[in-house]
Design a protein around this motif. Structure first.
Motif, PDB file in Angstrom:
ATOM      1  N   THR A 185      -3.907 -14.715  -4.148  1.00 47.16           N
ATOM      2  CA  THR A 185      -4.104 -13.526  -3.327  1.00 47.16           C
ATOM      3  C   THR A 185      -2.961 -12.576  -3.647  1.00 47.16           C
ATOM      4  O   THR A 185      -1.805 -12.844  -3.289  1.00 47.16           O
ATOM      5  N   GLN A 186      -3.276 -11.469  -4.342  1.00 45.57           N
ATOM      6  CA  GLN A 186      -2.246 -10.525  -4.758  1.00 45.57           C
ATOM      7  C   GLN A 186      -2.761  -9.093  -4.689  1.00 45.57           C
ATOM      8  O   GLN A 186      -3.951  -8.847  -4.936  1.00 45.57           O
ATOM      9  N   VAL A 187      -1.867  -8.167  -4.382  1.00 39.45           N
ATOM     10  CA  VAL A 187      -2.143  -6.732  -4.500  1.00 39.45           C
ATOM     11  C   VAL A 187      -1.328  -6.241  -5.686  1.00 39.45           C
ATOM     12  O   VAL A 187      -0.100  -6.400  -5.712  1.00 39.45           O
ATOM     13  N   ILE A 188      -2.016  -5.660  -6.661  1.00 32.38           N
ATOM     14  CA  ILE A 188      -1.426  -5.403  -7.973  1.00 32.38           C
ATOM     15  C   ILE A 188      -1.668  -3.955  -8.388  1.00 32.38           C
ATOM     16  O   ILE A 188      -2.699  -3.370  -8.061  1.00 32.38           O
ATOM     17  N   ALA A 189      -0.745  -3.389  -9.139  1.00 34.13           N
ATOM     18  CA  ALA A 189      -0.950  -2.081  -9.754  1.00 34.13           C
ATOM     19  C   ALA A 189      -0.203  -2.052 -11.087  1.00 34.13           C
ATOM     20  O   ALA A 189       0.857  -2.686 -11.236  1.00 34.13           O
ATOM     21  N   TYR A 190      -0.760  -1.322 -12.044  1.00 34.25           N
ATOM     22  CA  TYR A 190      -0.137  -1.231 -13.365  1.00 34.25           C
ATOM     23  C   TYR A 190       1.017  -0.238 -13.336  1.00 34.25           C
ATOM     24  O   TYR A 190       0.896   0.865 -12.791  1.00 34.25           O
ATOM     25  N   SER A 191       2.142  -0.629 -13.933  1.00 31.25           N
ATOM     26  CA  SER A 191       3.298   0.263 -14.013  1.00 31.25           C
ATOM     27  C   SER A 191       4.196  -0.166 -15.165  1.00 31.25           C
ATOM     28  O   SER A 191       4.577  -1.341 -15.255  1.00 31.25           O
ATOM     29  N   GLU A 192       4.473   0.761 -16.054  1.00 32.67           N
ATOM     30  CA  GLU A 192       5.428   0.552 -17.138  1.00 32.67           C
ATOM     31  C   GLU A 192       5.156  -0.716 -17.938  1.00 32.67           C
ATOM     32  O   GLU A 192       6.027  -1.563 -18.120  1.00 32.67           O
ATOM     33  N   GLY A 193       3.918  -0.843 -18.395  1.00 34.84           N
ATOM     34  CA  GLY A 193       3.598  -1.901 -19.344  1.00 34.84           C
ATOM     35  C   GLY A 193       3.187  -3.235 -18.770  1.00 34.84           C
ATOM     36  O   GLY A 193       2.816  -4.140 -19.518  1.00 34.84           O
ATOM     37  N   ARG A 194       3.233  -3.379 -17.438  1.00 34.96           N
ATOM     38  CA  ARG A 194       2.850  -4.660 -16.824  1.00 34.96           C
ATOM     39  C   ARG A 194       2.078  -4.430 -15.540  1.00 34.96           C
ATOM     40  O   ARG A 194       2.159  -3.366 -14.926  1.00 34.96           O
TER      41      ARG A 194
ATOM     42  N   GLN B 281     -13.451 -14.110   9.091  1.00 34.08           N
ATOM     43  CA  GLN B 281     -13.617 -13.095   8.057  1.00 34.08           C
ATOM     44  C   GLN B 281     -13.047 -11.749   8.491  1.00 34.08           C
ATOM     45  O   GLN B 281     -12.306 -11.093   7.743  1.00 34.08           O
ATOM     46  N   GLU B 282     -13.393 -11.307   9.689  1.00 40.60           N
ATOM     47  CA  GLU B 282     -12.944 -10.002  10.154  1.00 40.60           C
ATOM     48  C   GLU B 282     -11.422  -9.927  10.199  1.00 40.60           C
ATOM     49  O   GLU B 282     -10.823  -8.908   9.838  1.00 40.60           O
ATOM     50  N   THR B 283     -10.798 -11.004  10.609  1.00 44.06           N
ATOM     51  CA  THR B 283      -9.337 -11.000  10.746  1.00 44.06           C
ATOM     52  C   THR B 283      -8.636 -10.978   9.391  1.00 44.06           C
ATOM     53  O   THR B 283      -7.778 -10.132   9.127  1.00 44.06           O
ATOM     54  N   ILE B 284      -9.000 -11.912   8.535  1.00 45.02           N
ATOM     55  CA  ILE B 284      -8.269 -12.007   7.264  1.00 45.02           C
ATOM     56  C   ILE B 284      -8.609 -10.841   6.336  1.00 45.02           C
ATOM     57  O   ILE B 284      -7.753 -10.384   5.565  1.00 45.02           O
ATOM     58  N   PHE B 285      -9.821 -10.316   6.418  1.00 40.31           N
ATOM     59  CA  PHE B 285     -10.159  -9.174   5.576  1.00 40.31           C
ATOM     60  C   PHE B 285      -9.444  -7.908   6.058  1.00 40.31           C
ATOM     61  O   PHE B 285      -9.060  -7.056   5.251  1.00 40.31           O
ATOM     62  N   ALA B 286      -9.263  -7.776   7.372  1.00 43.51           N
ATOM     63  CA  ALA B 286      -8.502  -6.640   7.896  1.00 43.51           C
ATOM     64  C   ALA B 286      -7.064  -6.687   7.390  1.00 43.51           C
ATOM     65  O   ALA B 286      -6.464  -5.640   7.058  1.00 43.51           O
ATOM     66  N   MET B 287      -6.501  -7.881   7.313  1.00 45.41           N
ATOM     67  CA  MET B 287      -5.152  -8.037   6.779  1.00 45.41           C
ATOM     68  C   MET B 287      -5.087  -7.587   5.322  1.00 45.41           C
ATOM     69  O   MET B 287      -4.153  -6.876   4.920  1.00 45.41           O
ATOM     70  N   LEU B 288      -6.089  -7.963   4.551  1.00 45.83           N
ATOM     71  CA  LEU B 288      -6.113  -7.598   3.133  1.00 45.83           C
ATOM     72  C   LEU B 288      -6.287  -6.096   2.940  1.00 45.83           C
ATOM     73  O   LEU B 288      -5.674  -5.500   2.056  1.00 45.83           O
ATOM     74  N   VAL B 289      -7.127  -5.494   3.772  1.00 40.42           N
ATOM     75  CA  VAL B 289      -7.312  -4.047   3.692  1.00 40.42           C
ATOM     76  C   VAL B 289      -6.002  -3.330   4.022  1.00 40.42           C
ATOM     77  O   VAL B 289      -5.629  -2.342   3.370  1.00 40.42           O
TER      78      VAL B 289
ATOM     79  N   PRO C 142      -4.689 -15.259  15.100  1.00 40.87           N
ATOM     80  CA  PRO C 142      -3.402 -14.717  14.637  1.00 40.87           C
ATOM     81  C   PRO C 142      -3.619 -13.734  13.482  1.00 40.87           C
ATOM     82  O   PRO C 142      -4.444 -13.970  12.600  1.00 40.87           O
ATOM     83  N   TYR C 143      -2.879 -12.644  13.513  1.00 39.43           N
ATOM     84  CA  TYR C 143      -2.962 -11.603  12.488  1.00 39.43           C
ATOM     85  C   TYR C 143      -1.586 -11.514  11.850  1.00 39.43           C
ATOM     86  O   TYR C 143      -0.634 -11.021  12.470  1.00 39.43           O
ATOM     87  N   VAL C 144      -1.455 -12.043  10.635  1.00 37.26           N
ATOM     88  CA  VAL C 144      -0.118 -12.245  10.067  1.00 37.26           C
ATOM     89  C   VAL C 144       0.085 -11.405   8.808  1.00 37.26           C
ATOM     90  O   VAL C 144      -0.267 -11.806   7.696  1.00 37.26           O
ATOM     91  N   VAL C 145       0.623 -10.219   8.997  1.00 34.10           N
ATOM     92  CA  VAL C 145       1.030  -9.347   7.900  1.00 34.10           C
ATOM     93  C   VAL C 145       2.529  -9.158   7.986  1.00 34.10           C
ATOM     94  O   VAL C 145       3.047  -8.762   9.033  1.00 34.10           O
ATOM     95  N   LYS C 146       3.233  -9.466   6.898  1.00 35.86           N
ATOM     96  CA  LYS C 146       4.687  -9.359   6.876  1.00 35.86           C
ATOM     97  C   LYS C 146       5.076  -8.397   5.756  1.00 35.86           C
ATOM     98  O   LYS C 146       5.212  -8.805   4.603  1.00 35.86           O
ATOM     99  N   GLY C 147       5.205  -7.123   6.130  1.00 37.05           N
ATOM    100  CA  GLY C 147       5.499  -6.119   5.120  1.00 37.05           C
ATOM    101  C   GLY C 147       4.292  -5.928   4.211  1.00 37.05           C
ATOM    102  O   GLY C 147       3.225  -5.513   4.653  1.00 37.05           O
ATOM    103  N   MET C 148       4.467  -6.270   2.949  1.00 40.41           N
ATOM    104  CA  MET C 148       3.369  -6.183   1.980  1.00 40.41           C
ATOM    105  C   MET C 148       2.693  -7.529   1.753  1.00 40.41           C
ATOM    106  O   MET C 148       1.775  -7.634   0.953  1.00 40.41           O
ATOM    107  N   ASP C 149       3.160  -8.545   2.448  1.00 43.32           N
ATOM    108  CA  ASP C 149       2.639  -9.902   2.230  1.00 43.32           C
ATOM    109  C   ASP C 149       1.799 -10.376   3.419  1.00 43.32           C
ATOM    110  O   ASP C 149       1.869  -9.829   4.520  1.00 43.32           O
ATOM    111  N   VAL C 150       1.019 -11.421   3.166  1.00 44.94           N
ATOM    112  CA  VAL C 150       0.169 -12.004   4.199  1.00 44.94           C
ATOM    113  C   VAL C 150       0.357 -13.516   4.233  1.00 44.94           C
ATOM    114  O   VAL C 150       0.859 -14.116   3.283  1.00 44.94           O
ATOM    115  N   SER C 151      -0.049 -14.108   5.349  1.00 50.53           N
ATOM    116  CA  SER C 151       0.025 -15.557   5.514  1.00 50.53           C
ATOM    117  C   SER C 151      -1.276 -16.051   6.126  1.00 50.53           C
ATOM    118  O   SER C 151      -1.788 -15.460   7.084  1.00 50.53           O
TER     119      SER C 151
END
Length: 359
Positions: A143-152, A241-249, A201-210
């Motif tokens: 489970t990752q949020v990714i974007a291209y930047s400077e060759g990687r 589904q509603e909880t964990i997908f909201a976290m991902l969004v 439980p809705y667990v978002v810690k900054g840019m990360d999730v649990s």
């Protein structure tokens, strides 16, 4: 491209419970992409050893089927062999790694080792036409949020414990749902019938999730509420589904703001989920952007994504020496230098992230 021989890559994917072989050309034509899935009885997961035995039984028949379907009649038609180096489960990874080493020596073909996560991204970009999106990679093991930047491909957020797909799969075992075609798919179908939303439980810690705490909580809730008939299995699946997908969004939107990007691409097996796509599409629309997603042919692990990504690397001079053709369970997305991105030569050669699918 007139007068030039087309390049053809054969790719082998076997990092989890699916074994697949794909055949792809220089221009991005997907000529063949058969796969087989190791399905266990309801309530059970898949263990590395049994999964590896499954892959061993199916790899050569899949290779023959793919070559025949692609119309590749001689070894001279094949330019390189690509395989998943990692990440994934050790024993299943070993099957395709050993097979491709043998074939490379028998056929006298160069090898290209491929990062499984990057392959998901490149296949998603290729099939959908997404140029430079924020990528939400969601699967059984990642489970990752990714974007291209400077060759990687840089990781801007991720799970700090278990993957979202693993969370769904393990809860499916609690409900004794079928693993055919996948536990996550069956949770999705059951969730469509849910009517009662339970606070989880809705667990978002900054840019990360649990997800591990949510899983423990809903497992305990299921034992209590199902016995007392306070809710149904459908209600539980719907709430999860509603909880964990909201976290991902949420973390995806935060990455979009940080990277100043408007488009999102969802890849990985969980990316097939229509509810996740719907929620993400709404968020993208509100920001004036677009959602790019595919169906299970390309979201789910497949050989074509390995062949295609390996071919991108091969066309830019990357080769994997036989003595370095290993596999690893840990292979970070941001370890790969994506030298094919933004390359004018790549676009001139037709390797600009666009493919056509040959049915």
């Amino acid at each position: 491209m007139e007068g030039k021989k087309r390049l053809v890559a054969v790719g082998f994917e076997g990092s989890a419970n699916k074994i697949g072989v794909g055949v792809v050309t220089l221009g991005g034509d997907i000529l063949a992409n058969p796969r087989r899935t190791f399905v266990t009885p309801p309530g059970q997961g898949f263990l590395p050893r049994e999964t590896a035995h499954h892959h061993l039984r199916h790899l050569l028949p899949l290779l023959k089927s793919a070559m025949s379907e692609a119309g590749v009649t001689t070894l001279a038609d094949v330019d390189c062999l690509c395989y998943t180096r990692g990440p994934g489960m050790g024993a299943p990874l070993q099957v395709s790694a050993v097979a491709v080493r043998v074939l490379a020596q028998l056929w006298k073909k160069p090898l290209v080792a491929v990062n499984h996560c990057v392959a998901h991204i490149e296949m998603g970009r290729a099939v959908t036409g997404a140029e430079d999106p924020v990528v939400l990679y969601v699967s059984g093991g990642n489970t990752q949020v990714i974007a291209y930047s400077e060759g990687r491909y840089r990781i801007f957020g991720e799970t700090i414990d278990i993957a979202v797909g693993n969370c769904l799969d393990r809860f499916a075992r609690v409900l004794n749902l079928s693993n055919d075609p996948s536990p996550g798919y069956n949770i999705e179908q059951l969730a469509k019938k849910g009517e009662k939303f339970l606070d989880l439980p809705y667990v978002v810690k900054g840019m990360d999730v649990s997800f591990s705490g949510i899983l423990s909580y809903i497992e305990a809730t299921a034992v209590e509420t199902l016995k007392s008939n306070e809710c149904t299995p459908a209600d539980l699946c719907y709430s999860l589904q509603e909880t964990i997908f909201a976290m991902l969004v949420e973390i995806t939107e935060r990455a979009m703001a940080h990277c100043d990007k408007k488009d999102v691409l969802i890849v990985g097996g969980v990316g097939c989920n229509e509810r996740l796509q719907e929620m993400m599409r709404t968020m993208c629309s509100e920001r004036g952007g677009r959602l790019f997603a595919t169906d299970d042919r390309y979201c789910v692990d497949n050989g074509a994504m390995i062949a295609y990504t390996g071919l991108l690397a091969y066309a830019h001079g990357i080769r994997t020496p036989l003595e370095e053709s290993t596999f690893t369970q840990r292979f970070r997305t941001d370890e790969v230098e994506a030298i094919w991105r933004g390359d004018i030569l790549a676009k001139a050669n037709g390797l600009d992230g666009k493919v056509s699918i040959v049915d």
